[in-house]
Design an enzyme around this catalytic site. Structure first.
Site, PDB file in Angstrom:
ATOM      1  N   ASP A   8       0.929  -1.383  -0.113  1.00 50.66           N
ATOM      2  CA  ASP A   8      -0.030   0.109   0.123  1.00 50.66           C
ATOM      3  C   ASP A   8       0.915   1.258  -0.085  1.00 50.66           C
ATOM      4  O   ASP A   8       2.098   1.110   0.313  1.00 50.66           O
ATOM      5  CB  ASP A   8      -0.814   0.104   1.261  1.00 50.66           C
ATOM      6  N   ASP A  10      -0.581   5.066   0.880  1.00 52.28           N
ATOM      7  CA  ASP A  10      -0.704   6.250   2.246  1.00 52.28           C
ATOM      8  C   ASP A  10      -0.986   5.125   3.356  1.00 52.28           C
ATOM      9  O   ASP A  10      -1.492   4.262   3.317  1.00 52.28           O
ATOM     10  CB  ASP A  10      -1.798   6.888   1.751  1.00 52.28           C
ATOM     11  N   ASP A 128      -2.109  -0.806   5.640  1.00 49.65           N
ATOM     12  CA  ASP A 128      -2.395  -0.111   6.953  1.00 49.65           C
ATOM     13  C   ASP A 128      -3.888  -0.250   7.452  1.00 49.65           C
ATOM     14  O   ASP A 128      -4.403   0.161   8.306  1.00 49.65           O
ATOM     15  CB  ASP A 128      -2.064   1.006   7.198  1.00 49.65           C
TER      16      ASP A 128
END
Length: 370
Positions: A8, A10, A128
Site C-alpha cells: 500500500d 498512504d 494499514d
C-alpha cells in the site's frame, strides 16, 4: 518462483494526512523504518508492487495534477535510494462506484491471478487497513497490517529471518511417513521407524547438523527394510528443500570428515570436521546446488548392522539427493561396519550443518537461482 510484496502507499510508505490526500509536496513524510526495510526486502529477493486506492482521483475534489507532482517526487526519492517498484497500480474510484479494481478487489491484479510464476506462500500484502488484509485473503497470501504494534522492522524480521521449517507427510501403499524439520533450531532428534539402528542414524543427522528433526514412519517391514529406508530419505530430502526455500543467505557448500583414531572435534566451517570413530574414516562433500548427484566410495565388511542392510546406506543418501536436489560425494573406509555406517551419517550431518548455515540474504550463485 518470484516472491512479491503488494505494498500500500498512504499510511504504509508515507504518512496519511487527516484529509487523506497527498496533494502537496509538504505532505510527504516517510513512515519510520520504511526505506531500510524495503532495501532489506529487495536484497532478500522480494519484488515490489504498489497497490493503492486514491478516492476520487481526477475529480474536482482531487485533481490529477495535484497528485502527480508529490507522487512522482515520492517515486524519485525511493529510486534514488535503490528502492524500485516493478509496478505501480492506482485505482481512482470512490467506494460507491463498487469498482472491481478498488481494494480489496483484485481487478488491478488479474494478471497475477493467472500467473503461476510467483509463490503465494512466500508473498504478502503490506498495508494499514482492513482492505489490505482482505486483499491478501483474496490473493491467497499473507497479510501484514502496519499499526502501533507492527512496524517495518518487525515485518522484515518475519519475512527475512523467519525460521526455516517444513512438515512433509508422505503416504504410499508401502509407507506412511511424517517428517518435521526446523533448520534454525537445535533440539533432541527423534526417529521412530521400527528399525532401531536406522533410528539411531537418523538421530545422528539431527544432532550433528544442529537442527530440530523428527521422523515417524510406519512401513511394510514384514516385506523388508527397503521401502522404509528409501521413503524416509525421500521425505527428508523434500523437507530440506522446502525449508531452504530460495536458499538466500546459506553457505551452500559443506564438507565433513568422521575420522578414527583422532580425538576432539575441529571447528565447524570450511575446515573439515573430525569425529573419533576408532578405526573408521568417512568424509562428505555437499553442495545444495539444486541438481541431484551422488557419488559413493567404500565397501562395508558385513551385510547388516542391526536391522539395517548396509547396501541401503548409499541408497539412502542417493534418495536424499534426489528429492533434496543436492550433490553429495561420500566415502568411507574402515573395518567395523557399525563405525563406518555411523561415520557416513555423521559426516553428512556435519557437512549439512555448514551448508544450511544462514548469514545475510545473498544468493550464493552467479546464476541468480539455486
Amino acid at each position: 518462483m518470484r516472491k512479491i510484496l503488494f505494498v500500500d502507499r498512504d499510511g504504509t510508505l508515507i504518512h496519511e494526512p487527516d484529509d487523506f490526500q497527498i496533494d502537496r509536496f509538504e505532505k510527504i513524510r516517510f513512515v519510520d523504518g520504511m526505506l531500510p526495510a524495503l532495501l532489506k526486502l529487495q536484497e532478500a529477493g522480494y519484488s515490489l508492487v504498489m497497490v493503492s486506492n486514491q478516492d476520487g482521483l481526477g475529480t474536482d475534489a482531487f485533481p490529477q495534477i495535484t497528485f502527480d507532482g508529490p507522487h512522482q517526487l515520492l517515486m524519485q526519492l525511493l529510486e534514488s535510494q535503490g528502492v524500485r517498484f516493478d509496478e505501480v497500480l492506482i485505482d481512482p474510484s470512490l467506494p460507491a462506484d463498487n469498482s472491481p479494481n478498488r481494494k480489496p478487489g483484485t481487478g488491478m491484479l488479474r494478471h497475477f491471478l493467472g500467473d503461476d510464476g510467483w509463490s503465494r506462500a512466500r508473498s504478502a500484502v503490506i498495508g494499514d487497513r482492513d482492505s489490505d488484509v482482505q486483499l491478501a485473503a483474496n490473493l491467497g497470501v499473507r497479510a501484514f497490517r502496519i499499526g502501533p504494534e507492527l512496524g517495518w522492522p518487525q515485518i522484515v524480521h518475519a519475512l527475512v529471518n523467519a525460521p526455516r521449517t517444513a512438515r512433509v507427510e508422505r503416504r504410499t501403499k508401502e509407507t506412511r511417513i511424517v517428517v518435521d524439520l526446523d533448520l534454525d533450531r537445535a533440539a533432541e532428534p527423534q526417529a521412530h521407524t521400527g528399525l532401531g539402528y536406522f533410528d539411531h542414524m537418523l538421530e545422528q543427522i539431527g544432532k550433528h547438523a544442529g537442527i530440530a528433526l523428527t521422523v515417524r514412519c510406519e512401513g511394510d517391514l514384514h516385506v523388508d527394510e527397503h521401502h522404509t529406508v528409501e521413503d524416509c530419505a525421500l521425505a527428508l530430502g523434500q523437507a530440506l528443500r522446502q525449508a531452504l526455500e530460495d536458499k538466500r543467505g546459506i553457505g551452500r557448500y559443506g564438507d565433513g570428515d568422521a575420522d578414527g583414531g583422532e580425538a576432539g572435534v575441529a571447528a565447524i566451517g570450511a575446515a573439515s570436521v573430525r569425529v573419533p570413530m576408532d578405526e573408521s574414516h568417512a568424509s562428505a562433500a555437499l553442495d545444495l546446488s539444486g541438481r541431484p548427484y551422488f557419488v559413493f566410495e567404500g565397501h562395508f565388511p558385513r551385510e547388516r548392522v542391526g536391522e539395517l542392510p548396509t547396501e541401503l546406506v548409499p541408497h539412502f543418501f542417493r534418495s536424499l539427493c534426489e528429492t533434496g536436489l543436492m550433490s553429495l560425494h561420500l566415502s568411507v573406509r574402515g573395518e567395523n561396519a557399525h563405525h563406518m555406517v555411523e561415520g557416513c551419517f555423521k559426516a553428512v550431518a556435519r557437512a549439512l550443518r555448514t551448508a544450511v548455515a544462514r548469514s545475510g540474504s545473498d544468493l550464493p550463485s552467479t546464476k541468480g537461482a539455486l
